[in-house]
Write a protein that holds these residues in place. Structure first.
Motif, PDB file in Angstrom:
ATOM      1  N   MET A  47       0.849  -1.187   0.000  1.00  0.00           N
ATOM      2  CA  MET A  47       0.000   0.000   0.000  1.00  0.00           C
ATOM      3  C   MET A  47       0.896   1.251   0.000  1.00  0.00           C
ATOM      4  O   MET A  47       1.828   1.346   0.782  1.00  0.00           O
ATOM      5  N   THR A  48       0.612   2.177  -0.871  1.00  0.00           N
ATOM      6  CA  THR A  48       1.394   3.404  -0.937  1.00  0.00           C
ATOM      7  C   THR A  48       0.559   4.577  -0.450  1.00  0.00           C
ATOM      8  O   THR A  48      -0.671   4.546  -0.498  1.00  0.00           O
ATOM      9  N   PHE A  49       1.255   5.587  -0.006  1.00  0.00           N
ATOM     10  CA  PHE A  49       0.597   6.804   0.482  1.00  0.00           C
ATOM     11  C   PHE A  49       0.518   7.792  -0.674  1.00  0.00           C
ATOM     12  O   PHE A  49       1.536   8.171  -1.238  1.00  0.00           O
ATOM     13  N   GLN A  50      -0.686   8.186  -1.032  1.00  0.00           N
ATOM     14  CA  GLN A  50      -0.900   9.152  -2.104  1.00  0.00           C
ATOM     15  C   GLN A  50      -1.189  10.518  -1.487  1.00  0.00           C
ATOM     16  O   GLN A  50      -2.257  10.725  -0.917  1.00  0.00           O
ATOM     17  N   LEU A  51      -0.229  11.412  -1.581  1.00  0.00           N
ATOM     18  CA  LEU A  51      -0.366  12.729  -0.972  1.00  0.00           C
ATOM     19  C   LEU A  51      -1.623  13.455  -1.466  1.00  0.00           C
ATOM     20  O   LEU A  51      -2.352  14.055  -0.673  1.00  0.00           O
ATOM     21  N   ASP A  52      -1.904  13.380  -2.764  1.00  0.00           N
ATOM     22  CA  ASP A  52      -3.066  14.081  -3.315  1.00  0.00           C
ATOM     23  C   ASP A  52      -4.391  13.551  -2.774  1.00  0.00           C
ATOM     24  O   ASP A  52      -5.411  14.241  -2.852  1.00  0.00           O
ATOM     25  N   ASP A  53      -4.391  12.341  -2.227  1.00  0.00           N
ATOM     26  CA  ASP A  53      -5.592  11.769  -1.624  1.00  0.00           C
ATOM     27  C   ASP A  53      -5.612  11.927  -0.100  1.00  0.00           C
ATOM     28  O   ASP A  53      -6.556  11.493   0.557  1.00  0.00           O
ATOM     29  N   SER A  54      -4.576  12.525   0.458  1.00  0.00           N
ATOM     30  CA  SER A  54      -4.465  12.684   1.905  1.00  0.00           C
ATOM     31  C   SER A  54      -5.381  13.805   2.389  1.00  0.00           C
ATOM     32  O   SER A  54      -5.330  14.939   1.889  1.00  0.00           O
ATOM     33  N   LEU A  55      -6.217  13.495   3.374  1.00  0.00           N
ATOM     34  CA  LEU A  55      -7.124  14.496   3.930  1.00  0.00           C
ATOM     35  C   LEU A  55      -6.350  15.699   4.478  1.00  0.00           C
ATOM     36  O   LEU A  55      -6.735  16.846   4.247  1.00  0.00           O
ATOM     37  N   GLY A  56      -5.261  15.437   5.178  1.00  0.00           N
ATOM     38  CA  GLY A  56      -4.453  16.526   5.729  1.00  0.00           C
ATOM     39  C   GLY A  56      -3.906  17.436   4.642  1.00  0.00           C
ATOM     40  O   GLY A  56      -3.927  18.662   4.764  1.00  0.00           O
ATOM     41  N   PHE A  57      -3.405  16.850   3.557  1.00  0.00           N
ATOM     42  CA  PHE A  57      -2.867  17.628   2.443  1.00  0.00           C
ATOM     43  C   PHE A  57      -3.973  18.464   1.794  1.00  0.00           C
ATOM     44  O   PHE A  57      -3.787  19.653   1.516  1.00  0.00           O
ATOM     45  N   ILE A  58      -5.121  17.842   1.573  1.00  0.00           N
ATOM     46  CA  ILE A  58      -6.232  18.548   0.939  1.00  0.00           C
ATOM     47  C   ILE A  58      -6.716  19.699   1.831  1.00  0.00           C
ATOM     48  O   ILE A  58      -6.975  20.808   1.354  1.00  0.00           O
ATOM     49  N   LEU A  59      -6.822  19.446   3.136  1.00  0.00           N
ATOM     50  CA  LEU A  59      -7.237  20.493   4.076  1.00  0.00           C
ATOM     51  C   LEU A  59      -6.241  21.642   4.088  1.00  0.00           C
ATOM     52  O   LEU A  59      -6.618  22.816   4.045  1.00  0.00           O
ATOM     53  N   ASN A  60      -4.953  21.315   4.154  1.00  0.00           N
ATOM     54  CA  ASN A  60      -3.922  22.345   4.196  1.00  0.00           C
ATOM     55  C   ASN A  60      -3.917  23.165   2.907  1.00  0.00           C
ATOM     56  O   ASN A  60      -3.851  24.394   2.940  1.00  0.00           O
ATOM     57  N   ARG A  61      -3.986  22.489   1.778  1.00  0.00           N
ATOM     58  CA  ARG A  61      -3.981  23.171   0.486  1.00  0.00           C
ATOM     59  C   ARG A  61      -5.192  24.105   0.369  1.00  0.00           C
ATOM     60  O   ARG A  61      -5.073  25.257  -0.072  1.00  0.00           O
ATOM     61  N   THR A  62      -6.349  23.634   0.802  1.00  0.00           N
ATOM     62  CA  THR A  62      -7.570  24.433   0.745  1.00  0.00           C
ATOM     63  C   THR A  62      -7.476  25.629   1.694  1.00  0.00           C
ATOM     64  O   THR A  62      -7.866  26.747   1.347  1.00  0.00           O
ATOM     65  N   ASN A  63      -6.957  25.384   2.899  1.00  0.00           N
ATOM     66  CA  ASN A  63      -6.779  26.451   3.876  1.00  0.00           C
ATOM     67  C   ASN A  63      -5.868  27.547   3.315  1.00  0.00           C
ATOM     68  O   ASN A  63      -6.182  28.738   3.436  1.00  0.00           O
ATOM     69  N   LEU A  64      -4.761  27.155   2.705  1.00  0.00           N
ATOM     70  CA  LEU A  64      -3.841  28.138   2.125  1.00  0.00           C
ATOM     71  C   LEU A  64      -4.517  28.952   1.022  1.00  0.00           C
ATOM     72  O   LEU A  64      -4.369  30.175   0.959  1.00  0.00           O
ATOM     73  N   ARG A  65      -5.263  28.274   0.181  1.00  0.00           N
ATOM     74  CA  ARG A  65      -5.953  28.973  -0.913  1.00  0.00           C
ATOM     75  C   ARG A  65      -6.998  29.937  -0.359  1.00  0.00           C
ATOM     76  O   ARG A  65      -7.140  31.057  -0.835  1.00  0.00           O
ATOM     77  N   MET A  66      -7.732  29.503   0.668  1.00  0.00           N
ATOM     78  CA  MET A  66      -8.748  30.384   1.262  1.00  0.00           C
ATOM     79  C   MET A  66      -8.094  31.591   1.940  1.00  0.00           C
ATOM     80  O   MET A  66      -8.579  32.716   1.815  1.00  0.00           O
TER      81      MET A  66
END
Length: 142
Positions: free
Chosen positions: A1-20
């Protein structure tokens, strides 16, 4: 099993927070207010005459960061510190007239930024996201 950063909830939350935050920063640029300062001002518009400790709790920021934000807002003439009558060593934070007047200027800009962010998302979905994010927040506090 590999970790997909683009599917990571933390990554998505952080990216969205930065954009907002960047969108809000852009909307507030004419008033020289950052999203962090906006959060403090918001709490003071709700209730002023509170301590830096209370402000840090209400904005989910640590106390040193909150004190730095208060100092910047004070230099800009938006807030003032007054001694706490119940504790001579402490002080309370109040809005100045200039800080109070910002509310009418910044609220429409904040709503404009928010409407941009939630375009194409119905109210039920927005409420679901809030519930889920608050649950995640609560889970991480344990």
């Amino acid at each position: 099993m590999t970790f997909q950063l683009d599917d990571s909830l933390g990554f998505i939350l952080n990216r969205t927070n930065l954009r907002m935050k960047n969108t809000l920063l852009h909307h507030f640029k004419d008033y020289d207010v950052t999203p962090e300062q906006w959060a403090v001002l918001n709490r003071l518009w709700e209730r002023e005459g509170i301590s830096p400790k209370e402000l840090s709790e209400l904005t989910s920021k640590d106390q040193p960061t909150t004190v730095r934000i208060i100092s910047k807002l004070e230099k800009k003439g938006f807030v003032k510190r007054k001694g706490n009558p119940e504790d001579g060593r402490a002080y309370l934070i109040y809005l100045t007239n200039k800080g109070q007047a910002l509310q009418d200027k910044l609220f429409p800009l904040a709503f404009e930024a928010l409407h941009k962010a939630i375009k194409g998302i119905n109210q039920e979905q927005i409420e679901q996201v809030k519930v889920v994010l608050n649950k995640i927040f609560e889970n991480l506090d344990r």
